[in-house]
Structure formats: structure tokens, C-alpha cells
Design a protein around this motif. Structure first.
Motif, PDB file in Angstrom:
ATOM      1  N   ASN A 273       0.843  -1.195   0.000  1.00 57.72           N
ATOM      2  CA  ASN A 273       0.000   0.000   0.000  1.00 57.72           C
ATOM      3  C   ASN A 273       0.878   1.245   0.000  1.00 57.72           C
ATOM      4  O   ASN A 273       2.111   1.149  -0.086  1.00 57.72           O
ATOM      5  CB  ASN A 273      -0.976  -0.009   1.179  1.00 57.72           C
ATOM      6  N   ASN A 274       0.272   2.418   0.100  1.00 56.79           N
ATOM      7  CA  ASN A 274       1.060   3.651   0.010  1.00 56.79           C
ATOM      8  C   ASN A 274       1.923   3.899   1.234  1.00 56.79           C
ATOM      9  O   ASN A 274       2.726   4.845   1.242  1.00 56.79           O
ATOM     10  CB  ASN A 274       0.140   4.857  -0.226  1.00 56.79           C
ATOM     11  N   VAL A 279       0.035  -5.849   1.360  1.00 55.90           N
ATOM     12  CA  VAL A 279      -1.404  -6.116   1.321  1.00 55.90           C
ATOM     13  C   VAL A 279      -1.708  -7.425   0.580  1.00 55.90           C
ATOM     14  O   VAL A 279      -2.744  -8.044   0.814  1.00 55.90           O
ATOM     15  CB  VAL A 279      -2.186  -4.953   0.684  1.00 55.90           C
ATOM     16  N   TYR A 308      -5.077  -5.919   6.044  1.00 59.06           N
ATOM     17  CA  TYR A 308      -5.559  -4.571   6.309  1.00 59.06           C
ATOM     18  C   TYR A 308      -4.818  -3.997   7.522  1.00 59.06           C
ATOM     19  O   TYR A 308      -4.447  -4.740   8.444  1.00 59.06           O
ATOM     20  CB  TYR A 308      -7.066  -4.573   6.598  1.00 59.06           C
ATOM     21  N   ARG A 313      -0.399   1.724  11.245  1.00 56.51           N
ATOM     22  CA  ARG A 313       0.289   0.730  10.417  1.00 56.51           C
ATOM     23  C   ARG A 313       0.362  -0.633  11.084  1.00 56.51           C
ATOM     24  O   ARG A 313       1.228  -1.430  10.793  1.00 56.51           O
ATOM     25  CB  ARG A 313       1.692   1.224  10.037  1.00 56.51           C
TER      26      ARG A 313
END
Length: 334
Positions: A273-274, A279, A308, A313
Motif C-alpha cells: 500500500n502507500n 497487502v 488490512y 500501520r
């Protein structure tokens, strides 16, 4: 609670301050017995020993009178690790003798990256770096170029026989050799790569010992995006991209080739993910090629869980391929 008492905590070197128990760190020592603060100042106040919470001490000796490089460490049992040779180009140890009197030596290349490493044993029992230097001459550059551009067989399979022959020339008598390819993008549009060549037995035992090869490919952030490791001959996947951009995946038995060719285990694609958290992580697969592959039909095979994260984080949910899931709930610290 009642799981531990004061005696156990004291034995574990916890310290009672007020009503709370704390674990202390080790301590650095700057004076040897009989020395004065002036002696420590003359050494620029570098530590001469380290003591852990349990009272074990490691003594430190420095190279020459510069006090920049640690030359030897010695513990309470008089086990010593000694650096016998420094590389002042990279300011790092080059030859180290461990507690069992075994020698390990490494040399860097022109960029300061590790080029080769040899486990010498107690002198001449193991491998050696004879014939390898930090400077890469034109003949070695040509050999490295041939290694990265080794041709495929008529069936589009990596010619692992030719690859291993080149790898043996690059390794010579060393234990491990690292070969870097920083020109991959300009040459073929592929990512930067490094290959590790490792022998399974020491040179003194078997000069023609089997070799183990691996390839790691990195993106622009320095993160590994693919790793290929050699595997025994057998069935592997080959992808063919047609002019209309459709892809055909075929299975080829590399053991049926003449001569038999190795397969290569490639790790499945990792989707981030960013924030850089994983993920998706697809399953490994067998390939006919050691080169970087980015075709979805190859690198996204099998199944993957979906992960998720919360704003901190931390992983809070995992969805399995069968639509079952697990959750982790965090509350405030108590």
C-alpha cells in the motif's frame, strides 16, 4: 502479579526504583585499571570495555593509536575475535579470525560493495581469494557481461550449463562471489540486479564442487521486487507474449532437455500500500528463466490473503482466500 517475585526479578537484573521494576542497559568503560582521565582523553574517550547487566565484560582493543577501528574483542572466557587486516579504502575489516581460530576474508569492489568472501579455515583448510582483486580489469568485465547476457536454449530456457561455467570462472577459489548489474535498465529496461554464487563444498575438498546461484532484482527504492533461486530440473512455467499482448503459459520439463537444465524458483508478486505495508503476497512459482519476470500470469499465480492495517500501520485484519478472516483488536496500554 504473582507470576514472579522479588527474588526472580533481582536475579534477572531488574532494578527497583520507587514502586516500579526497570531493566538496565549495559555500561561502557573508558578507563583501564590504573589509568587516569587524561589517558581516556588521549584516546578521544572511546570505550575500552562493555559490561552487560549480568556483569559479563567484553574488552576492546583498537588498531594502532588512531582509535577508529576495533582490532580485537575479548570476553570473560578469553575468547577473542581479531581483525588481522583492515581495508582502509572502505574503512572496514578485511580478514577476521574468530574464537575458534578460523579465518574469514572479504574483498570489496571499486564501489565498496562486497565482491567475494572466502572461509579459509585455520589457514589453508578451506577457500581462498587468490586471483581476485578489488580492481576489475577488462577481462573480468567481459566475463561479467557474458554472465548477465548468457543466451537461452532453442526452447527459450536459461542455459544453466553455460551459466554455471561462467559462474565458476567468476567464483574461482572463493566461497561466495557477488556479481552486480547496474546497467540492466539501459541495456534491457530491467531492474538493477545482484547475483550470489556459492560453492557447496570448500575448494580444497572438491575443486569442481556444485554451485548454488541466486538472483535478486531491486526497484528504484532499493527494495527487492523479485528473487530467483536455482532448483533441480523438472516442470516449470514459460510465458510467451504475443503481438496482440495476449499471454500464453506453457509447462516445460527442463529435465527432458539435452542436457538437462535447472529450474528457477521465483517469489510471487508482493503488493504494497502507500505506506509500504504488504497487502498481498502471491505464491512462488517455477520458471524456466533466471531473469526478471513481470508478467501477471506468472507472478500472480496461486492464492493470496489480503491484509488490512490501521492508521498506526498495525495489521488489524486478514482475509483468507476462502473468505474467512481474522481480526486483531488493540486497546490502550494498561
Amino acid at each position: 502479579g504473582t507470576k514472579v517475585d522479588q527474588g526472580i526479578l533481582t536475579e534477572g537484573k531488574f532494578v527497583l526504583l520507587g514502586s516500579n521494576w526497570w531493566i538496565r542497559s549495559g555500561a561502557a568503560q573508558y578507563l583501564q585499571p590504573g589509568e587516569t582521565p587524561a589517558d581516556a582523553a588521549n584516546r578521544f574517550f572511546v570505550p575500552v570495555a562493555y559490561t552487560d547487566p549480568f556483569g559479563s565484560t567484553i574488552k576492546v582493543r583498537y588498531h594502532s593509536n588512531r582509535f577508529l577501528w576495533i582490532e580485537q574483542t575479548e570476553n570473560d572466557l578469553e575468547n577473542k575475535v581479531t581483525t588481522e587486516l583492515f581495508n582502509f579504502y572502505t574503512l572496514s575489516p578485511q580478514r577476521v579470525r574468530n574464537e575458534n581460530n578460523n579465518l574469514t576474508e572479504a574483498i570489496p569492489d571499486e564501489l565498496g560493495l562486497i565482491k567475494a568472501m572466502a572461509m579459509l579455515g585455520k589457514g589453508n583448510e578451506g577457500d581462498e581469494l587468490a586471483g581476485l582483486t578489488a580492481h576489475t580489469d577488462q577481462a573480468e568485465k567481459d566475463l561479467i557481461n557474458d554472465y548477465w547476457l548468457v543466451p537461452e536454449t532453442a526452447n527459450g530456457i536459461t542455459d544453466s550449463v553455460a551459466l554455471h561455467n561462467l559462474a565458476r570462472q567468476l567464483l574461482q577459489h572463493a566461497t561466495v562471489r557477488f556479481v552486480y548489474d547496474f546497467e540492466a535498465y539501459t541495456r534491457s529496461g530491467g531492474p538493477v540486479a545482484v547475483s550470489a554464487i556459492m560453492r557447496e563444498e570448500h575448494h580444497t575438498v572438491d575443486q569442481q564442487a556444485k554451485l548454488w546461484l541466486s538472483f535478486e532484482y531491486s526497484n528504484g527504492l532499493g527494495e527487492m521486487v523479485m528473487k530467483k533461486v536455482q532448483a533441480e530440473p523438472g516442470e516449470a512455467q514459460k510465458a510467451v507474449v504475443h503481438p496482440d499482448n495476449t499471454v500464453t503459459i506453457s509447462t516445460i520439463d527442463t529435465a527432458a532437455q539435452n542436457p538437462a537444465q535447472l529450474r528457477w524458483i521465483g517469489n510471487g508478486r508482493t503488493v504494497l500500500n502507500n505506506k509500504g505495508n504488504v497487502v498481498k503476497q502471491y505464491e512462488p512459482y517455477f520458471s524456466v528463466s533466471h531473469r526478471f519476470e513481470n508478467i501477471k500470469e506468472l507472478v500472480e499465480t496461486g492464492s493470496t490473503s489480503l491484509f488490512y492495517y490501521d492508521a498506526a500501520r498495525r495489521q488489524v485484519r486478514t482475509e483468507m482466500p476462502g473468505h474467512s478472516f481474522s481480526k486483531t483488536i488493540y486497546d490502550s496500554w494498561q
